[in-house]
Design a protein around this motif. Sequence first.
Motif, PDB file in Angstrom:
ATOM      1  N   VAL A 124       9.686   0.351   9.327  1.00 38.85           N
ATOM      2  CA  VAL A 124       8.368   0.627   9.901  1.00 38.85           C
ATOM      3  C   VAL A 124       7.373  -0.500   9.633  1.00 38.85           C
ATOM      4  CG1 VAL A 124       6.435   2.267   9.960  1.00 38.85           C
ATOM      5  CG2 VAL A 124       8.784   3.101   9.668  1.00 38.85           C
ATOM      6  N   LEU A 125       7.355  -0.993   8.381  1.00 35.29           N
ATOM      7  CA  LEU A 125       6.351  -1.987   8.011  1.00 35.29           C
ATOM      8  C   LEU A 125       6.827  -3.422   8.150  1.00 35.29           C
ATOM      9  CD1 LEU A 125       4.904  -0.247   4.823  1.00 35.29           C
ATOM     10  CD2 LEU A 125       4.061  -0.127   7.171  1.00 35.29           C
ATOM     11  N   GLY A 126       8.121  -3.626   8.350  1.00 29.72           N
ATOM     12  CA  GLY A 126       8.632  -4.979   8.520  1.00 29.72           C
ATOM     13  C   GLY A 126       8.788  -5.747   7.228  1.00 29.72           C
ATOM     14  N   GLU A 127       8.764  -5.076   6.078  1.00 25.46           N
ATOM     15  CA  GLU A 127       8.952  -5.771   4.796  1.00 25.46           C
ATOM     16  C   GLU A 127      10.413  -6.184   4.649  1.00 25.46           C
ATOM     17  OE1 GLU A 127       7.530  -3.403   1.572  1.00 25.46           O
ATOM     18  OE2 GLU A 127       5.492  -3.224   2.382  1.00 25.46           O
ATOM     19  N   ARG A 128      10.618  -7.329   3.993  1.00 19.08           N
ATOM     20  CA  ARG A 128      11.975  -7.826   3.782  1.00 19.08           C
ATOM     21  C   ARG A 128      12.228  -7.992   2.292  1.00 19.08           C
ATOM     22  NH1 ARG A 128      12.069 -12.586   8.434  1.00 19.08           N
ATOM     23  NH2 ARG A 128      11.489 -11.224  10.188  1.00 19.08           N
ATOM     24  N   ARG A 240      -2.538  -1.495  -2.223  1.00 22.88           N
ATOM     25  CA  ARG A 240      -2.559  -2.820  -2.845  1.00 22.88           C
ATOM     26  C   ARG A 240      -1.183  -3.435  -3.062  1.00 22.88           C
ATOM     27  NH1 ARG A 240      -7.035  -0.079  -4.195  1.00 22.88           N
ATOM     28  NH2 ARG A 240      -8.906  -1.199  -4.877  1.00 22.88           N
ATOM     29  N   LEU A 241      -0.121  -2.649  -2.904  1.00 22.57           N
ATOM     30  CA  LEU A 241       1.221  -3.135  -3.191  1.00 22.57           C
ATOM     31  C   LEU A 241       2.112  -3.047  -1.973  1.00 22.57           C
ATOM     32  CD1 LEU A 241       1.883  -1.338  -6.619  1.00 22.57           C
ATOM     33  CD2 LEU A 241       1.250  -3.734  -6.289  1.00 22.57           C
ATOM     34  N   ARG A 242       3.177  -3.837  -1.978  1.00 20.14           N
ATOM     35  CA  ARG A 242       4.232  -3.658  -0.989  1.00 20.14           C
ATOM     36  C   ARG A 242       4.798  -2.257  -1.149  1.00 20.14           C
ATOM     37  NH1 ARG A 242       8.700  -8.031  -1.703  1.00 20.14           N
ATOM     38  NH2 ARG A 242       9.387  -7.134   0.259  1.00 20.14           N
ATOM     39  N   TYR A 243       5.191  -1.630  -0.050  1.00 19.69           N
ATOM     40  CA  TYR A 243       5.684  -0.259  -0.139  1.00 19.69           C
ATOM     41  C   TYR A 243       7.022  -0.205  -0.867  1.00 19.69           C
ATOM     42  CZ  TYR A 243       5.857   4.612   1.204  1.00 19.69           C
ATOM     43  OH  TYR A 243       5.874   5.989   1.166  1.00 19.69           O
ATOM     44  N   SER A 244       7.856  -1.233  -0.711  1.00 21.62           N
ATOM     45  CA  SER A 244       9.132  -1.269  -1.434  1.00 21.62           C
ATOM     46  C   SER A 244       8.909  -1.417  -2.929  1.00 21.62           C
ATOM     47  CB  SER A 244      10.012  -2.401  -0.900  1.00 21.62           C
ATOM     48  OG  SER A 244       9.282  -3.617  -0.845  1.00 21.62           O
ATOM     49  N   VAL A 304       6.567 -10.832   4.061  1.00 25.56           N
ATOM     50  CA  VAL A 304       6.674  -9.471   3.565  1.00 25.56           C
ATOM     51  C   VAL A 304       6.331  -8.425   4.604  1.00 25.56           C
ATOM     52  CG1 VAL A 304       5.805  -7.847   1.865  1.00 25.56           C
ATOM     53  CG2 VAL A 304       6.202 -10.216   1.218  1.00 25.56           C
ATOM     54  N   THR A 305       5.158  -8.530   5.188  1.00 24.02           N
ATOM     55  CA  THR A 305       4.698  -7.447   6.046  1.00 24.02           C
ATOM     56  C   THR A 305       4.148  -7.985   7.351  1.00 24.02           C
ATOM     57  OG1 THR A 305       4.074  -6.247   4.075  1.00 24.02           O
ATOM     58  CG2 THR A 305       3.208  -5.417   6.151  1.00 24.02           C
TER      59      THR A 305
END
Length: 313
Positions: A124-128, A240-244, A304-305
Amino acid sequence: MPSEPSPAPRASGFAYAIAAYLSWGLFPIYWKQLAQVPPLVVIAHRVVWSFLFVAGLLTFARRWPEVKRALSQRKTLVALLVSTALISSNWFLFIWAVNTGHVLEASLGYYINPLLNVVLARVVLGERLRPLQLVAVGLAALGVLYLTVGLGVLPWVSLLLALTFGFYGLVRKMAPVEPLTGLAVETGFAAPVGVLFLLLVPMAQQGQLFAGTVRESLLLVGSGVATALPLLWFALGAKRLRYSTLGFIQYLAPTGQLALAVLVYGESFTSRHAVTFALIWTAVLLYAADSVRGSRLGGTPVPVTKPRRTQSA
């Protein structure tokens, strides 16, 4: 939007997230004191007193205009209606699990939840994730699978807890609303339902404010603060943080619940639990070490996002 949150918000995000998950890890102690009160009655009190507590904070901070703006925006309104339904379902199921001797199953749900967060963050968020972080996710998934197979049955309580809280966190991260404002709207949606339940449903008579013992009454009133503060901290951390990353910090909560289940409430801890525990915490340490290394290198190796208007920088 930068690909990684700046150092100051990231540091405060860690502090908020750790405070939230440590609180949730100790939650069984609180809800066990209300074991004689039906779970639906406890939920009704939680939403009513949570709303009153948050309303007091909003009044003190003079932030009611933010609530009015949130209610006037259709997209925000729909998101908060969805998040209200998700968190209310999660509350009920968790309290039921704690007060019926299923704390271990509840903790398994919150062990599964971070893995779901990683999937949602990617899809959903495109984080890698970097290679070492992928190894960490694999180890954690292996630990959860090993324990799940060992149960011999589909852990529906665990899965529902993971799904409801995982999607709640995602909705709150993406909703274009400040954490306190969003929490006020959520509890405001649920509070009238709680009041009607307490006034009209016969089962609720056992758990109304002045129908039980003084101790139970005080605990029910205090459930507002006990509920609202960790949720507020969680929302602040999620922004404030990456969801992962947030997902891996979450392992603090089920570890606390697991320790309480075994050391305090006498639920069985098998060799299968020990193997799962070892795999998951190895994964947590790997993920944390790689995050620290990435931060020292400037946090630039992997985007990341994807930019989204609904996310905070």
